[in-house]
Design a protein around this motif. Structure first.
Motif, PDB file in Angstrom:
ATOM      1  N   SER A   1       0.823  -1.201   0.000  1.00 49.11           N
ATOM      2  CA  SER A   1       0.000   0.000   0.000  1.00 49.11           C
ATOM      3  C   SER A   1       0.864   1.260   0.000  1.00 49.11           C
ATOM      4  O   SER A   1       0.437   2.309  -0.499  1.00 49.11           O
ATOM      5  N   GLN A   2       2.088   1.179   0.515  1.00 43.88           N
ATOM      6  CA  GLN A   2       2.967   2.334   0.466  1.00 43.88           C
ATOM      7  C   GLN A   2       3.313   2.693  -0.980  1.00 43.88           C
ATOM      8  O   GLN A   2       3.368   3.869  -1.344  1.00 43.88           O
TER       9      GLN A   2
ATOM     10  N   SER B   1       0.997  -0.333   4.648  1.00 44.84           N
ATOM     11  CA  SER B   1       1.830  -1.527   4.815  1.00 44.84           C
ATOM     12  C   SER B   1       2.874  -1.561   3.705  1.00 44.84           C
ATOM     13  O   SER B   1       2.753  -0.877   2.684  1.00 44.84           O
ATOM     14  N   PHE B   2       3.918  -2.370   3.938  1.00 49.05           N
ATOM     15  CA  PHE B   2       5.000  -2.480   2.961  1.00 49.05           C
ATOM     16  C   PHE B   2       4.982  -3.855   2.305  1.00 49.05           C
ATOM     17  O   PHE B   2       4.324  -4.785   2.773  1.00 49.05           O
ATOM     18  N   ALA B   3       5.731  -3.974   1.232  1.00 50.31           N
ATOM     19  CA  ALA B   3       5.803  -5.234   0.495  1.00 50.31           C
ATOM     20  C   ALA B   3       6.420  -6.333   1.365  1.00 50.31           C
ATOM     21  O   ALA B   3       7.309  -6.070   2.181  1.00 50.31           O
ATOM     22  N   SER B   4       5.948  -7.548   1.165  1.00 50.94           N
ATOM     23  CA  SER B   4       6.513  -8.694   1.877  1.00 50.94           C
ATOM     24  C   SER B   4       7.372  -9.549   0.950  1.00 50.94           C
ATOM     25  O   SER B   4       7.954 -10.539   1.385  1.00 50.94           O
ATOM     26  N   GLN B   5       7.435  -9.160  -0.339  1.00 50.49           N
ATOM     27  CA  GLN B   5       8.219  -9.902  -1.314  1.00 50.49           C
ATOM     28  C   GLN B   5       9.216  -8.973  -2.010  1.00 50.49           C
ATOM     29  O   GLN B   5       8.865  -7.854  -2.412  1.00 50.49           O
ATOM     30  N   VAL B   6      10.437  -9.456  -2.168  1.00 50.48           N
ATOM     31  CA  VAL B   6      11.490  -8.666  -2.795  1.00 50.48           C
ATOM     32  C   VAL B   6      11.123  -8.299  -4.229  1.00 50.48           C
ATOM     33  O   VAL B   6      11.472  -7.212  -4.708  1.00 50.48           O
TER      34      VAL B   6
ATOM     35  N   ARG C   1      12.282   3.480  -4.449  1.00 41.68           N
ATOM     36  CA  ARG C   1      13.185   2.918  -3.440  1.00 41.68           C
ATOM     37  C   ARG C   1      13.885   3.990  -2.617  1.00 41.68           C
ATOM     38  O   ARG C   1      14.128   3.816  -1.426  1.00 41.68           O
ATOM     39  N   GLU C   2      14.233   5.107  -3.250  1.00 41.97           N
ATOM     40  CA  GLU C   2      15.005   6.131  -2.550  1.00 41.97           C
ATOM     41  C   GLU C   2      14.225   6.821  -1.433  1.00 41.97           C
ATOM     42  O   GLU C   2      14.806   7.423  -0.530  1.00 41.97           O
ATOM     43  N   ARG C   3      12.890   6.735  -1.460  1.00 40.43           N
ATOM     44  CA  ARG C   3      12.084   7.412  -0.450  1.00 40.43           C
ATOM     45  C   ARG C   3      11.341   6.450   0.461  1.00 40.43           C
ATOM     46  O   ARG C   3      10.573   6.884   1.336  1.00 40.43           O
ATOM     47  N   CYS C   4      11.538   5.146   0.288  1.00 40.64           N
ATOM     48  CA  CYS C   4      10.764   4.154   1.031  1.00 40.64           C
ATOM     49  C   CYS C   4      11.581   3.575   2.187  1.00 40.64           C
ATOM     50  O   CYS C   4      12.610   2.929   1.977  1.00 40.64           O
ATOM     51  N   SER C   5      11.090   3.752   3.403  1.00 44.55           N
ATOM     52  CA  SER C   5      11.780   3.249   4.585  1.00 44.55           C
ATOM     53  C   SER C   5      11.596   1.751   4.777  1.00 44.55           C
ATOM     54  O   SER C   5      12.329   1.127   5.551  1.00 44.55           O
ATOM     55  N   GLY C   6      10.621   1.168   4.066  1.00 39.09           N
ATOM     56  CA  GLY C   6      10.363  -0.260   4.223  1.00 39.09           C
ATOM     57  C   GLY C   6      10.861  -1.114   3.098  1.00 39.09           C
ATOM     58  O   GLY C   6      10.503  -2.302   3.000  1.00 39.09           O
TER      59      GLY C   6
END
Length: 238
Positions: free
Chosen positions: A20-21, A215-220, A229-234
């Protein structure tokens, strides 16, 4: 509830189940995806286009009233096509369907559907078939046969919209069609009630307004396809 009237696509609701992020970043900064994701998306569109041509060529979505001369002309063309194509039949599309839907009639394909109450959702189901007085959703994925939470939400959202339209009642289950293996594979999926989609819509609105944490991704693999990616803490890629 404030936000219920805001249109949300089926794709957005399904993406919430992956990360969702990422959906929030897309809404704020614009969608960003890697090259591999774009290639897979192009492959998926090609598969959908091919199947659309196949199912609509042999099982039209409906007939409109035409003058008798048009009908006679179409019958003549149909006979000619039958001879030239070696007897192609409408039942040829059964090869594209699970056994339960053998002999089904195509009700609609790639047709936009909207339902505005209790929440506003819009989208285009790949195919809706009718058999024994019930409608069945068939959704295509150009990968191997694995069902994700996002797939279930996608089908749930389509079911939510179709329940709000005229037509035969919707079956209690739908099918996913997978084209990524050596042969077509199908998975039968039970459809949840409308409340699941209503809550997903409202959860998205709460996250957009900062009232609920995403929520953040659970899969790579989800992170690899994301351009935030540069702004995502998760981010799972570090």
């Amino acid at each position: 509830m404030k936000g219920d009237r805001e249109p949300v696509s089926v794709t957005t609701l399904a993406s919430l189940e992956r990360c969702s992020q990422q959906v929030l970043f897309d809404a704020k900064y614009g969608e960003r995806r890697g090259q591999r994701w774009k290639e897979r998306a192009a492959e998926g569109r090609a598969v959908h286009d091919r199947l659309y041509r196949q199912v609509t060529a042999t099982k039209p979505e409906g007939r409109k009233a035409r003058p008798m001369i048009w009908i006679l002309g179409l019958l003549a063309l149909a006979v000619l096509a039958f001879v030239l194509l070696g007897g192609a039949r409408a039942s040829d599309t059964d090869a594209l369907l699970p056994k339960e839907l053998s002999g089904a009639t195509l009700h609609q394909s790639e047709k936009s559907v909207v339902r505005t109450k209790p929440v506003h959702v819009r989208g285009r189901p790949d195919e809706v078939w009718v058999k024994d007085g019930r409608r069945y959703i068939v959704e295509t994925k150009s990968r191997k046969a694995h069902v994700f939470a996002s797939d279930r939400m996608q089908l749930a959202a389509y079911a939510y919209m179709l329940r709000g339209t005229d037509g035969p009642p919707l079956a209690a289950h739908a099918y996913m069609r997978f084209t990524g293996g050596e042969e077509l594979a199908f998975r039968k999926i039970k459809l949840p009630p409308d409340d699941v989609v209503v809550e997903a819509h409202r959860r998205y609105q709460r996250m957009k307004r900062g009232r609920e944490k995403p929520s953040f991704a659970s899969q790579v693999s989800v992170c690899k396809s994301c351009g935030h990616r540069e702004r995502c803490s998760g981010c799972l890629l570090g």
